[in-house]
Design an enzyme around this catalytic site. Structure first.
Site, PDB file in Angstrom:
ATOM      1  N   GLN A  10       0.831  -1.209   0.000  1.00  0.00           N
ATOM      2  CA  GLN A  10       0.000   0.000   0.000  1.00  0.00           C
ATOM      3  C   GLN A  10       0.863   1.256   0.000  1.00  0.00           C
ATOM      4  O   GLN A  10       1.911   1.297   0.646  1.00  0.00           O
ATOM      5  CB  GLN A  10      -0.914  -0.001   1.222  1.00  0.00           C
ATOM      6  CG  GLN A  10      -2.233   0.670   0.942  1.00  0.00           C
ATOM      7  CD  GLN A  10      -3.310   0.279   1.934  1.00  0.00           C
ATOM      8  OE1 GLN A  10      -3.344  -0.837   2.405  1.00  0.00           O
ATOM      9  NE2 GLN A  10      -4.179   1.195   2.257  1.00  0.00           N
ATOM     10  N   SER A  95       3.863  -6.472   2.758  1.00  0.00           N
ATOM     11  CA  SER A  95       2.545  -6.497   3.392  1.00  0.00           C
ATOM     12  C   SER A  95       1.528  -7.155   2.459  1.00  0.00           C
ATOM     13  O   SER A  95       1.640  -8.348   2.171  1.00  0.00           O
ATOM     14  CB  SER A  95       2.144  -5.086   3.830  1.00  0.00           C
ATOM     15  OG  SER A  95       1.001  -5.116   4.655  1.00  0.00           O
ATOM     16  N   LEU A  96       0.539  -6.413   1.923  1.00  0.00           N
ATOM     17  CA  LEU A  96      -0.435  -7.037   1.021  1.00  0.00           C
ATOM     18  C   LEU A  96       0.262  -7.674  -0.180  1.00  0.00           C
ATOM     19  O   LEU A  96      -0.262  -8.615  -0.798  1.00  0.00           O
ATOM     20  CB  LEU A  96      -1.457  -6.004   0.530  1.00  0.00           C
ATOM     21  CG  LEU A  96      -1.030  -5.099  -0.630  1.00  0.00           C
ATOM     22  CD1 LEU A  96      -1.413  -5.683  -1.983  1.00  0.00           C
ATOM     23  CD2 LEU A  96      -1.580  -3.728  -0.489  1.00  0.00           C
ATOM     24  N   ARG A 120      -9.392  -8.120   3.867  1.00  0.00           N
ATOM     25  CA  ARG A 120      -8.276  -7.657   4.692  1.00  0.00           C
ATOM     26  C   ARG A 120      -8.342  -6.139   4.853  1.00  0.00           C
ATOM     27  O   ARG A 120      -8.199  -5.605   5.957  1.00  0.00           O
ATOM     28  CB  ARG A 120      -6.964  -8.076   4.030  1.00  0.00           C
ATOM     29  CG  ARG A 120      -5.682  -7.811   4.828  1.00  0.00           C
ATOM     30  CD  ARG A 120      -4.503  -8.387   4.054  1.00  0.00           C
ATOM     31  NE  ARG A 120      -3.235  -8.231   4.740  1.00  0.00           N
ATOM     32  CZ  ARG A 120      -2.394  -7.209   4.576  1.00  0.00           C
ATOM     33  NH1 ARG A 120      -2.728  -6.204   3.767  1.00  0.00           N
ATOM     34  NH2 ARG A 120      -1.247  -7.164   5.223  1.00  0.00           N
ATOM     35  N   HIS A 204      -0.358  -3.108  11.131  1.00  0.00           N
ATOM     36  CA  HIS A 204       0.771  -3.873  11.680  1.00  0.00           C
ATOM     37  C   HIS A 204       1.095  -3.520  13.132  1.00  0.00           C
ATOM     38  O   HIS A 204       2.248  -3.274  13.494  1.00  0.00           O
ATOM     39  CB  HIS A 204       2.017  -3.715  10.793  1.00  0.00           C
ATOM     40  CG  HIS A 204       1.814  -4.243   9.403  1.00  0.00           C
ATOM     41  ND1 HIS A 204       1.678  -5.585   9.138  1.00  0.00           N
ATOM     42  CD2 HIS A 204       1.659  -3.615   8.219  1.00  0.00           C
ATOM     43  CE1 HIS A 204       1.476  -5.755   7.838  1.00  0.00           C
ATOM     44  NE2 HIS A 204       1.450  -4.574   7.262  1.00  0.00           N
ATOM     45  N   GLN A 253       1.002 -11.699  10.182  1.00  0.00           N
ATOM     46  CA  GLN A 253       1.480 -10.517   9.469  1.00  0.00           C
ATOM     47  C   GLN A 253       0.598  -9.285   9.724  1.00  0.00           C
ATOM     48  O   GLN A 253       1.076  -8.157   9.725  1.00  0.00           O
ATOM     49  CB  GLN A 253       1.511 -10.870   7.969  1.00  0.00           C
ATOM     50  CG  GLN A 253       2.162  -9.856   7.082  1.00  0.00           C
ATOM     51  CD  GLN A 253       1.332  -9.604   5.838  1.00  0.00           C
ATOM     52  OE1 GLN A 253       0.196  -9.151   5.921  1.00  0.00           O
ATOM     53  NE2 GLN A 253       1.915  -9.889   4.687  1.00  0.00           N
TER      54      GLN A 253
END
Length: 313
Positions: A10, A95-96, A120, A204, A253
């Protein structure tokens, strides 16, 4: 040459992403249609035309970034005849981007990846009421200093390191009041720059536990195969291939530190000499330049970049 594929997270989204690929290649158009169908949403129209405020929403940005990465992957495979698994050794996503990496390596279907990332994004947004959480970037700070900063700033509230991006860039996340204290502590400790980030939720960190629970339930219902190449986990900072382990790590995560710097150091230690960032933007290629100048970074997101890169394989 040992090659790893990187998939952006992102912040790399921008209006117009994927549009040139869609105009040039039917394989890209098929990917965008598949994502639109899976989500029952004209996400591709939002990606190509905006408005930016809607594209930036977490629940849209996450599947949109995956869709763009997968359009690059499919065009490389179908239009240029590139066998990514044969030409590379590892994949990693920020991340994603880890979902994009798993999808690119055949572990997840595009439709499942799109639906998981939509959920998510929605779950992360819902986990914390707007305004209660915050994230900040500490520039000119390594992880150990950032950890000292958040420990001192916490005062019983949630604040922790969210992204260790490398090159002296650590992102912290948590309760807004604690993050604001951390900015002042960081400045007092001589951190070059500490600033709030324009994000809608504190990703996170422990405040994301409701989102982690939602992902655990959703991942439990999805077929995940062994990836064709090991995918570096944000949680362990090393290559992972076991589907059950990967599912557990994807859950961890959501609340855990994205160990990007360590992941790139691990790839270098495995002999990686080139990282190819497949998808929107050039963020990960830029980070690699700061982490290790010996590893060649390549950004592959536009038709011309794709054509030039495919010729080198």
């Amino acid at each position: 040459m040992s090659r790893a594929y990187l998939f952006p997270g992102q912040g790399s989204q921008a209006v117009g992403m994927g549009k040139e690929l869609a105009e040039a290649f039917s394989a890209a158009r098929e990917v965008f249609q598949e994502v639109d169908d899976a989500l029952s949403q004209k996400l591709s129209k939002l990606m190509f035309e905006g408005p930016e405020s809607d594209l930036t929403l977490t629940e849209n940005a996450q599947p949109a970034l995956m869709a763009t990465s997968m359009a690059v992957v499919r065009v490389a495979e179908k239009e240029f005849g590139v066998d990514l698994a044969a030409k590379g050794a590892y994949a990693a996503g920020h991340s994603l981007g880890e979902y994009s990496a798993l999808c690119a390596m055949g572990a997840l279907s595009i439709a499942d990846a799109a639906r998981l990332l939509k959920l998510r994004g929605q779950s992360m947004q819902k986990a914390v009421p707007v305004g209660e959480g915050a994230m900040a970037a500490l520039l000119g700070a390594e992880l150990d200093l950032a950890q000292q900063v958040v420990a001192e700033a916490a005062q019983g509230e949630v604040v922790g390191c969210a992204n260790d991006n490398g090159g002296g860039q650590v992102v912290i996340s948590g309760k807004k009041s604690a993050v604001e204290r951390a900015i002042e502590v960081a400045k007092a400790k001589g951190v070059k720059r500490a600033m709030l980030l324009p994000v809608s939720a504190p990703f996170h960190c422990a405040m994301m536990q409701p989102a982690a629970d939602a992902m655990a339930e959703a991942l439990g219902k999805v077929q995940l195969s062994a990836p064709k190449l090991p995918v570096v986990s944000n949680v362990t900072a090393k290559g992972e291939s076991d589907p059950d382990d990967i599912k557990k790590l994807l859950v961890q995560q959501v609340t855990g530190l994205v160990r990007w710097r360590e992941s790139m150091i691990w790839l270098k230690a495995q002999g990686t000499s080139q990282v190819a960032e497949l998808g929107a933007g050039k963020v990960l290629a830029g980070l690699m330049k700061r982490i290790d100048k010996e590893v060649e970074p390549v950004s592959v997101g536009l038709p011309a970049e794709l054509e030039a890169w495919a010729k080198t394989l």
